[in-house]
Write a protein that holds these residues in place. Structure first.
Motif, short mmCIF file in Angstrom:
data_model
loop_
_atom_site.label_atom_id
_atom_site.label_comp_id
_atom_site.label_asym_id
_atom_site.label_seq_id
_atom_site.Cartn_x
_atom_site.Cartn_y
_atom_site.Cartn_z
N ILE A 84 -13.67 -32.01 17.82
CA ILE A 84 -13.88 -30.57 17.99
C ILE A 84 -14.22 -30.25 19.45
O ILE A 84 -13.73 -29.27 20.00
CB ILE A 84 -14.95 -30.05 17.01
CG1 ILE A 84 -14.39 -30.15 15.58
CG2 ILE A 84 -15.37 -28.64 17.34
CD1 ILE A 84 -15.35 -29.76 14.49
N ALA A 85 -15.00 -31.10 20.09
CA ALA A 85 -15.32 -30.88 21.51
C ALA A 85 -14.05 -30.88 22.35
O ALA A 85 -13.91 -30.06 23.27
CB ALA A 85 -16.28 -31.95 22.01
N ASP A 86 -13.12 -31.78 22.03
CA ASP A 86 -11.83 -31.79 22.74
C ASP A 86 -11.09 -30.48 22.52
O ASP A 86 -10.47 -29.94 23.45
CB ASP A 86 -10.97 -32.97 22.28
CG ASP A 86 -11.48 -34.30 22.80
OD1 ASP A 86 -12.33 -34.31 23.72
OD2 ASP A 86 -11.02 -35.35 22.28
N GLU A 87 -11.14 -29.95 21.31
CA GLU A 87 -10.48 -28.68 21.02
C GLU A 87 -11.17 -27.51 21.71
O GLU A 87 -10.53 -26.55 22.13
CB GLU A 87 -10.39 -28.44 19.51
CG GLU A 87 -9.36 -29.30 18.82
CD GLU A 87 -7.95 -29.07 19.35
OE1 GLU A 87 -7.54 -27.92 19.54
OE2 GLU A 87 -7.25 -30.08 19.59
N PHE A 88 -12.51 -27.59 21.85
CA PHE A 88 -13.22 -26.56 22.61
C PHE A 88 -12.67 -26.51 24.04
O PHE A 88 -12.50 -25.43 24.60
CB PHE A 88 -14.72 -26.83 22.64
CG PHE A 88 -15.46 -26.52 21.37
CD1 PHE A 88 -14.96 -25.64 20.42
CD2 PHE A 88 -16.70 -27.10 21.13
CE1 PHE A 88 -15.67 -25.35 19.26
CE2 PHE A 88 -17.42 -26.81 19.97
CZ PHE A 88 -16.90 -25.94 19.04
N LEU A 89 -12.40 -27.66 24.61
CA LEU A 89 -11.85 -27.70 25.97
C LEU A 89 -10.45 -27.10 26.01
O LEU A 89 -10.11 -26.36 26.94
CB LEU A 89 -11.85 -29.13 26.52
CG LEU A 89 -11.40 -29.29 27.97
CD1 LEU A 89 -12.27 -28.45 28.91
CD2 LEU A 89 -11.43 -30.76 28.37
N VAL A 90 -9.64 -27.39 25.00
CA VAL A 90 -8.30 -26.79 24.92
C VAL A 90 -8.43 -25.27 24.87
O VAL A 90 -7.73 -24.55 25.59
CB VAL A 90 -7.53 -27.33 23.69
CG1 VAL A 90 -6.26 -26.53 23.44
CG2 VAL A 90 -7.20 -28.82 23.87
N HIS A 91 -9.33 -24.78 24.03
CA HIS A 91 -9.54 -23.32 23.92
C HIS A 91 -10.02 -22.75 25.25
O HIS A 91 -9.57 -21.67 25.67
CB HIS A 91 -10.53 -23.00 22.82
CG HIS A 91 -9.96 -23.14 21.44
ND1 HIS A 91 -10.40 -22.37 20.39
CD2 HIS A 91 -9.01 -23.95 20.93
CE1 HIS A 91 -9.74 -22.71 19.29
NE2 HIS A 91 -8.89 -23.68 19.59
#
Length: 190
Positions: A84-91
């Protein structure tokens, strides 16, 4: 140009009853001058300042979202947090791209993109969040995405046919925000 024929910038009920729509030749001729204004033509003039204000507020919102997602990326902890942290960075990166597109449009309209950190949170529609709990982070980001969806939807309605280029830009960003909200909702259900 005939004075009894309505122009495209002044549609009436009569237009739907068979009268012809004609382009405003004087506005077309005016577009041939003022080259220093770039994309700003006489058609944009009546609404330009209002649209720039709306776009600058949207810019502030996107920048606050970048900061919130970045904070959450770097502080997320727990079993599911690496993914999820990786996806936060994508967002965060997608929100930064939105901010760049908004700033570009503001400049095209002859305005100045407002990146001032002093007023960023006051102009933003979304809030910054310092949650440390992963579920609270997801929830805060979902709330912000829903706020963005609502504000972009209202902006699209307000702009309507006053500025087709800006409307299309906002519709494109709105689509991304809807995808973000769906993804965040799914994470809450995991």
């Amino acid at each position: 140009m005939s004075t009894d024929t309505p122009t495209i910038d002044a549609p009436t009920q009569a237009d739907a009853k068979g009268k012809r729509l004609v382009l405003d030749e004087s506005a077309i001729n005016a577009a041939k001058s003022g080259l220093d204004k770039g994309a700003v033509t006489p058609h944009d003039a009546p609404w330009r300042e209002d649209i720039i204000k709306l776009l600058n507020d949207a810019l502030a919102t996107e920048l606050v979202c970048v900061l919130r997602y970045k904070r959450h990326h770097f502080t997320a902890e727990g079993r599911a947090s690496p993914r999820i942290a990786d996806e936060f960075l994508v967002h965060a990166n997608e929100e930064a791209a939105h901010a760049d597109r908004l700033a570009t449009r503001i400049s095209q309209l002859g305005g100045e993109p407002n990146f001032s950190p002093d007023s960023l949170t006051q102009r933003s529609h979304a809030e910054y969040d310092e949650s440390l709990d992963l579920t609270a982070m997801i929830r805060a980001n979902l709330v912000a995405e829903r706020v963005a969806i609502e504000t972009y939807s209202q902006m699209i309605d307000l702009i309507g046919d006053k500025d087709a280029t800006t409307r299309r830009l906002l519709e494109d960003i709105l689509s991304d925000e809807q995808e973000h909200a769906d993804e965040l909702k799914d994470w809450l259900e995991e």
